[in-house]
Design a protein around this motif. Structure first.
Motif, PDB file in Angstrom:
ATOM      1  N   PHE A 222      37.406  44.606  15.883  1.00 40.77           N
ATOM      2  CA  PHE A 222      38.635  43.822  15.978  1.00 40.77           C
ATOM      3  C   PHE A 222      38.548  42.728  17.038  1.00 40.77           C
ATOM      4  CE2 PHE A 222      39.810  48.071  14.478  1.00 40.77           C
ATOM      5  CZ  PHE A 222      40.491  47.753  13.313  1.00 40.77           C
ATOM      6  N   GLN A 223      37.559  42.820  17.938  1.00 38.39           N
ATOM      7  CA  GLN A 223      37.497  41.878  19.059  1.00 38.39           C
ATOM      8  C   GLN A 223      36.215  41.051  19.091  1.00 38.39           C
ATOM      9  OE1 GLN A 223      37.994  44.431  22.463  1.00 38.39           O
ATOM     10  NE2 GLN A 223      40.200  44.658  22.183  1.00 38.39           N
ATOM     11  N   ARG A 224      35.258  41.380  18.256  1.00 44.72           N
ATOM     12  CA  ARG A 224      33.946  40.739  18.389  1.00 44.72           C
ATOM     13  C   ARG A 224      33.985  39.233  18.145  1.00 44.72           C
ATOM     14  NH1 ARG A 224      30.938  44.033  13.631  1.00 44.72           N
ATOM     15  NH2 ARG A 224      31.110  45.517  15.359  1.00 44.72           N
ATOM     16  N   ARG A 225      34.994  38.761  17.416  1.00 41.27           N
ATOM     17  CA  ARG A 225      35.054  37.322  17.172  1.00 41.27           C
ATOM     18  C   ARG A 225      35.377  36.536  18.446  1.00 41.27           C
ATOM     19  NH1 ARG A 225      40.213  38.926  15.377  1.00 41.27           N
ATOM     20  NH2 ARG A 225      41.964  37.488  15.802  1.00 41.27           N
ATOM     21  N   PHE A 226      35.885  37.226  19.478  1.00 33.44           N
ATOM     22  CA  PHE A 226      36.192  36.551  20.743  1.00 33.44           C
ATOM     23  C   PHE A 226      34.964  36.443  21.648  1.00 33.44           C
ATOM     24  CE2 PHE A 226      40.176  39.152  19.886  1.00 33.44           C
ATOM     25  CZ  PHE A 226      40.798  38.135  19.176  1.00 33.44           C
ATOM     26  N   ALA A 227      33.882  37.131  21.281  1.00 39.03           N
ATOM     27  CA  ALA A 227      32.718  37.227  22.154  1.00 39.03           C
ATOM     28  C   ALA A 227      31.751  36.062  21.893  1.00 39.03           C
ATOM     29  CB  ALA A 227      32.000  38.570  21.958  1.00 39.03           C
ATOM     30  N   ASP A 228      32.177  34.882  22.239  1.00 35.68           N
ATOM     31  CA  ASP A 228      31.348  33.682  22.086  1.00 35.68           C
ATOM     32  C   ASP A 228      30.558  33.481  23.386  1.00 35.68           C
ATOM     33  OD1 ASP A 228      30.189  31.244  21.734  1.00 35.68           O
ATOM     34  OD2 ASP A 228      32.038  30.163  21.246  1.00 35.68           O
ATOM     35  N   ARG A 229      29.314  33.895  23.380  1.00 32.90           N
ATOM     36  CA  ARG A 229      28.510  33.856  24.613  1.00 32.90           C
ATOM     37  C   ARG A 229      28.152  32.432  25.037  1.00 32.90           C
ATOM     38  NH1 ARG A 229      25.874  38.741  26.117  1.00 32.90           N
ATOM     39  NH2 ARG A 229      26.444  40.493  24.795  1.00 32.90           N
ATOM     40  N   SER A 230      28.277  31.472  24.129  1.00 31.48           N
ATOM     41  CA  SER A 230      27.963  30.083  24.474  1.00 31.48           C
ATOM     42  C   SER A 230      29.186  29.319  24.935  1.00 31.48           C
ATOM     43  CB  SER A 230      27.345  29.363  23.261  1.00 31.48           C
ATOM     44  OG  SER A 230      28.295  29.285  22.202  1.00 31.48           O
ATOM     45  N   LYS A 231      30.329  29.963  24.918  1.00 30.12           N
ATOM     46  CA  LYS A 231      31.572  29.280  25.228  1.00 30.12           C
ATOM     47  C   LYS A 231      31.609  28.879  26.703  1.00 30.12           C
ATOM     48  CE  LYS A 231      36.589  29.925  25.198  1.00 30.12           C
ATOM     49  NZ  LYS A 231      37.693  30.883  24.943  1.00 30.12           N
TER      50      LYS A 231
END
Length: 233
Positions: A222-231
């Protein structure tokens, strides 16, 4: 804690009214973090919220430790209030213990009390959703949004961040299986529903170790889409 990106970092909240310094804890190598927290009791932001207690909560996976170094600190443990002073030494909150801590209300001979300083730490745990500096950094920053900027409290956001920090809001004790129910509610509302609705437990603008925050969020569908490591903000 060697190589810890947070080591020595000072987290400031309430426009300097509360400061949290990340420190090593060599006498307790089994602790996952240790902080020296300072409340400036006469700071206008601290005075403004002194009468409002923080949410009662518990941690199912970790022992939490508290030791007052200077001044006084009020704690509530399973409905009983206690005011801690340096002579009390270290106090432990075992897993599943309903508790909260807050600056004491001034009165009488203590009206001139200016500072409360204490050590806060917690036991290490293999659980990924746990008390750590990623959590505290985001929780303090969110409180700043409420206290300093005047935003309204969003219960789903609180539950989302708390769940990712291995913390759950306490329910009234008369509710059957209140602690188990509280944890289930925190996961369902904070992690599952919150994730679907777009609530992130952690935000890049508030997080020093964004890679660790992403690792946590990647573990939830449910949360993995928020995990943008390049952000980058």
């Amino acid at each position: 804690m060697s190589g810890d990106p947070y080591l020595g970092r000072v987290i400031t909240a309430f426009e300097g009214g509360i400061t949290t310094r990340v420190i090593t804890h060599p006498s307790h190598p089994d602790r996952i973090f240790a902080y020296e927290v300072t409340f400036l009791l006469q700071h206008p932001r601290v005075v403004a919220v002194a009468a409002q207690k923080p949410p009662l909560h518990f941690h199912p996976h970790q022992d939490e430790y508290l030791q007052v170094l200077e001044g006084r600190l009020a704690v509530e443990i399973e409905g009983k209030e206690r005011v801690l002073v340096p002579e009390d030494g270290e106090v432990k909150f075992p897993p599943w213990t309903n508790h909260r801590l807050y600056s004491p209300v001034s009165g009488g001979a203590d009206d001139d009390l200016k500072v409360t300083k204490f050590l806060l730490s917690a036991e290490s745990t293999p659980e990924l959703f746990r008390l750590d500096t990623v959590f505290f950094e985001n929780w303090y920053a969110y409180q700043d949004q409420i206290v300093v900027k005047g935003d309204k409290i969003d219960l789903i956001q609180v539950m989302s961040t708390f769940d990712a920090g291995g913390s759950y809001l306490s329910l009234p004790p008369w509710i059957p299986f209140s602690k188990t129910s509280a944890r289930a509610l925190g996961i369902v509302v904070g992690r599952w529903l919150g994730g679907i609705l777009g609530y992130q437990p952690f935000y890049r603008k508030w997080t020093t170790d964004w890679q660790s925050a992403c690792h946590k969020m990647e573990m939830s569908v449910f949360q993995r889409r928020f995990a943008d490591r390049s952000k980058v903000d």
